[in-house]
Design a protein around this motif. Structure first.
Motif, short mmCIF file in Angstrom:
data_model
loop_
_atom_site.label_atom_id
_atom_site.label_comp_id
_atom_site.label_asym_id
_atom_site.label_seq_id
_atom_site.Cartn_x
_atom_site.Cartn_y
_atom_site.Cartn_z
N TYR A 83 43.22 33.74 41.60
CA TYR A 83 42.48 32.60 41.09
C TYR A 83 41.68 33.00 39.85
CZ TYR A 83 38.30 29.69 40.73
OH TYR A 83 37.27 28.94 40.24
N LEU A 84 40.99 34.16 39.95
CA LEU A 84 40.20 34.63 38.81
C LEU A 84 41.07 34.87 37.59
CD1 LEU A 84 37.62 37.16 40.30
CD2 LEU A 84 37.19 34.89 39.33
N TRP A 93 35.69 28.24 28.50
CA TRP A 93 36.92 27.49 28.71
C TRP A 93 37.53 27.08 27.36
CZ3 TRP A 93 39.91 26.40 32.85
CH2 TRP A 93 40.90 25.41 32.68
N GLU A 147 40.54 31.00 29.48
CA GLU A 147 39.22 31.19 28.90
C GLU A 147 39.26 32.18 27.74
OE1 GLU A 147 36.37 30.58 32.82
OE2 GLU A 147 37.04 32.56 32.26
N LYS A 180 42.19 31.61 36.10
CA LYS A 180 41.04 31.00 35.44
C LYS A 180 40.78 31.71 34.11
CE LYS A 180 36.16 30.30 36.49
NZ LYS A 180 35.54 31.62 36.59
#
Lengths: 295, 318
Positions: free
Chosen positions: B50-51, B72, B58, B54
């Motif tokens: 997930y990290l 983001w 970014e 994400k």
């Protein structure tokens, strides 16, 4: 194929194959043996170089001579004097044994849940395991490193051992493939007899899956024993927690021109894993085969 | 099975309460087993993933690393990668490298396993010993041995090739040209991967019923036909697993190239994993590195999709 030496059906009616067939069979055997002997030389040559260099004097190791003259067994003793091998070995053993234990204990229930229990999202979960298998460790390690740093565990063996107690993608994958091969009737029989899932796992599945578990344990031991990347990342700054692989790599850069000592150290580091391997080879082969053939 | 039945039944009938407790247990047990599974998959596999995903959306450089917070930027990282000629070159190189390495490993490994069946016991033991020795060599050591063998000054390879009058290889640098350089790296990886393949396939071959092979031979099948029509279909599950694992391992190869080229490979030697590592740790563009890793996983998923589906289906049949 040994059976291939019967090329035409007519040959079957004869007691003794004709000379031409016998000659061809002999030539085939010679060809097979020589091909494999070449392969064996290719595979073993690097070990020849290591072993021979490990027994040379320092001056000789830098020359183009291949055979040690005189044999210098002292090299192995010197390695122990020049490096804290026992400390590295102890750290390696702590890492490899605790991690392997963790992998086995934690991966079995996960693999069981992914193979023999039906639940919503099972395939999704297995997909996650496969993705974990495909993630390049050098990249996925960034978020994990940040996490361990926050917990203050960087510099010790904790970040190496603890994740293994939460399952390991490859082991889960291998065990799942094996558990899939256990006939459903066995489990149903146990269910009819009133066993809960936990008891089925403990009594039926574990007993049948011994070779696969042995294979997973061996794989895990081999991997952690030879692991270089993670120990380097987490213990580099703390020499008292170095494992054999880090020690060996440092030893090489310290004694760069002393090839004889470096090779002697290499042989010493490889020895334990070779011994373990030979002891566990049979169980291992059995485990891998069953996982594949009947999968 | 009988022992289970005998020991369980009297226990269950002794007390009535036991039944209800067992029934509750049966309903909850899957979840008890699933709890560690869910935790493991969620925390150790899912959370970093997930990290990573994400992060790939970014701007995450050194500044963001210190603040522990990315900014983001949507799909900008992906757009940057896909418009970068370097990325496509690296991807093509990695695909070719993986295809060659996996093919060589599987073909040579299987050939050796087939040969092992044909030869006498002593040679088989000798070969197996050699395979196990190779298997247990740490990557670092293996790379050093090979690097030493192809060393441009003291290497055995150059010395042998010159002595055999194949050409003048004195002070020949194998890594000056990426093609020969990758040749050495491929040889090293195939050499290291063959033991696993050979031992596994050999163990599988030993389980193929002899009658089937004999029947095929009696029907007049040539050795190659016997292999294709009898052995191969029987061992298909093994080959599926071995091939997909090999693809996964070779596609993300890192250590061998990294160590072989002294921890600083030139961009001619970038494969996907090295490219991702380079973007993350050397340029400190962790967001870009994460995006590359995500693309890598998607690509591997695509390459092994057929196999993966077969693996999942294995579960459905039973």
């Amino acid at each position: 194929m040994s059976t291939a030496s019967v090329p035409v059906p007519t040959a079957l009616t004869r007691r003794k194959p004709p000379a031409s067939v016998r000659r061809r069979r002999f030539l085939m055997a010679v060809a097979n043996h020589s091909m494999l002997i070449v392969a064996a030389v290719v595979f073993l040559a690097p070990f020849g170089f290591i072993a021979l260099t490990a027994l040379m004097t320092n001056g000789q190791a830098l020359s183009s001579h291949l055979w040690p003259n005189p044999f210098r067994w002292q090299n192995f003793v010197d390695v122990f004097h020049q490096a804290p091998i026992f400390r590295w070995a102890l750290n390696t053993m702590i890492y490899a044994c605790l991690a392997t234990l963790g992998v086995v204990v934690s991966s079995i229930p996960v693999a069981y849940a992914l193979s023999r229990i039906r639940w919503r999202g099972r395939n999704l979960a297995f997909g996650l395991v496969l993705i974990a298998l495909m993630l390049p460790p050098v990249v996925s390690v960034v978020p994990l490193y940040v996490m361990w740093a926050k917990l203050g565990l960087v510099g010790g063996l904790g970040p190496l051992i603890i994740p293994n107690w939460f399952g390991d993608a490859f082991s889960i994958f291998l065990l799942r493939q094996f558990f899939m091969t256990i006939p459903e009737e066995y489990l149903d029989a146990a269910r009819v007899d009133g066993c809960g899932e936990l008891r089925i796992l403990a009594t039926v599945v574990l007993r049948l899956a011994k070779p696969a578990i042995a294979a997973v344990a061996l794989f895990s031991f081999l991997y952690t024993f030879n692991d270089f990347f993670l120990p380097l990342l987490y213990t580099r700054e703390n020499p008292s927690r170095w494992v054999l692989q880090i020690g060996l790599s440092e030893f090489r850069s310290l004694h760069q021109v002393q090839w004889n000592l470096t090779m002697a150290a290499t042989l010493l580091v490889m020895a334990p894993v070779i011994i373990v391997f030979f002891l566990a080879q049979k169980a291992f082969v059995e485990g891998v085969t069953l996982t594949g053939v009947k999968g | 099975m009988a022992s289970v039945a005998e020991s369980e039944f009297p226990l269950a009938s002794r007390r009535r309460r036991r039944f209800t407790r067992q029934r509750i247990g049966r309903v909850l047990a899957p979840y008890a087993l699933l709890a560690p599974a869910a935790t493991a998959i969620g925390v150790i596999l899912g959370y970093p993933l997930y990290l990573l995903v994400k992060m790939s959306f970014e701007k995450y450089g050194l500044f963001e690393l210190i603040r522990h917070k990315g900014r983001w930027i949507g799909t900008a990282n992906y757009a940057h990668i896909l418009h970068d000629g370097e990325f496509w070159r690296v991807l093509a190189r990695t695909v070719v490298f993986t295809a060659v390495t996996v093919t060589l490993t599987m073909v040579l490994g299987t050939a050796m396993a087939l040969l092992l069946l044909q030869v006498s016991r002593w040679l088989r033991v000798a070969i197996t010993t050699g395979l196990v020795l190779v298997w247990s060599v740490p990557v670092i050591v293996a790379v050093d041995i090979w690097r030493w063998m192809v060393d441009y000054e003291f290497g055995v390879a150059n010395w042998t090739l010159t002595k055999l009058h194949i050409g003048n290889f004195i002070r020949h640098d194998w890594f000056a040209n990426p093609w020969t350089g990758f040749g050495v790296i491929t040889a090293l990886i195939v050499w290291g991967a063959i033991p696993f393949i050979t031992i596994t396939v050999y163990a599988g071959l030993a389980q193929v019923p002899q009658e089937l092979l004999e029947a095929a031979a009696i029907d007049g099948a040539k050795p190659w036909a016997v292999f294709r029509e009898v052995t191969l279909p029987l061992l298909m599950p093994i080959f599926v697993i071995l091939t997909s694992l090999s693809i996964i391992w070779d596609f993300q190869v890192f250590q061998q190239i990294w160590v072989m080229l002294d921890f600083r490979p030139t961009s001619d030697y970038y494969t996907m994993a090295i490219y991702a590592f380079h973007q993350s740790f050397q340029i400190s563009e962790y967001g870009l590195g994460a995006a590359i890793a995500v693309v890598m996983v998607l690509f591997m998923f695509g390459a092994t999709l057929v196999y993966l589906r077969q693996m999942l289906r294995t579960g459905e049949v039973q």
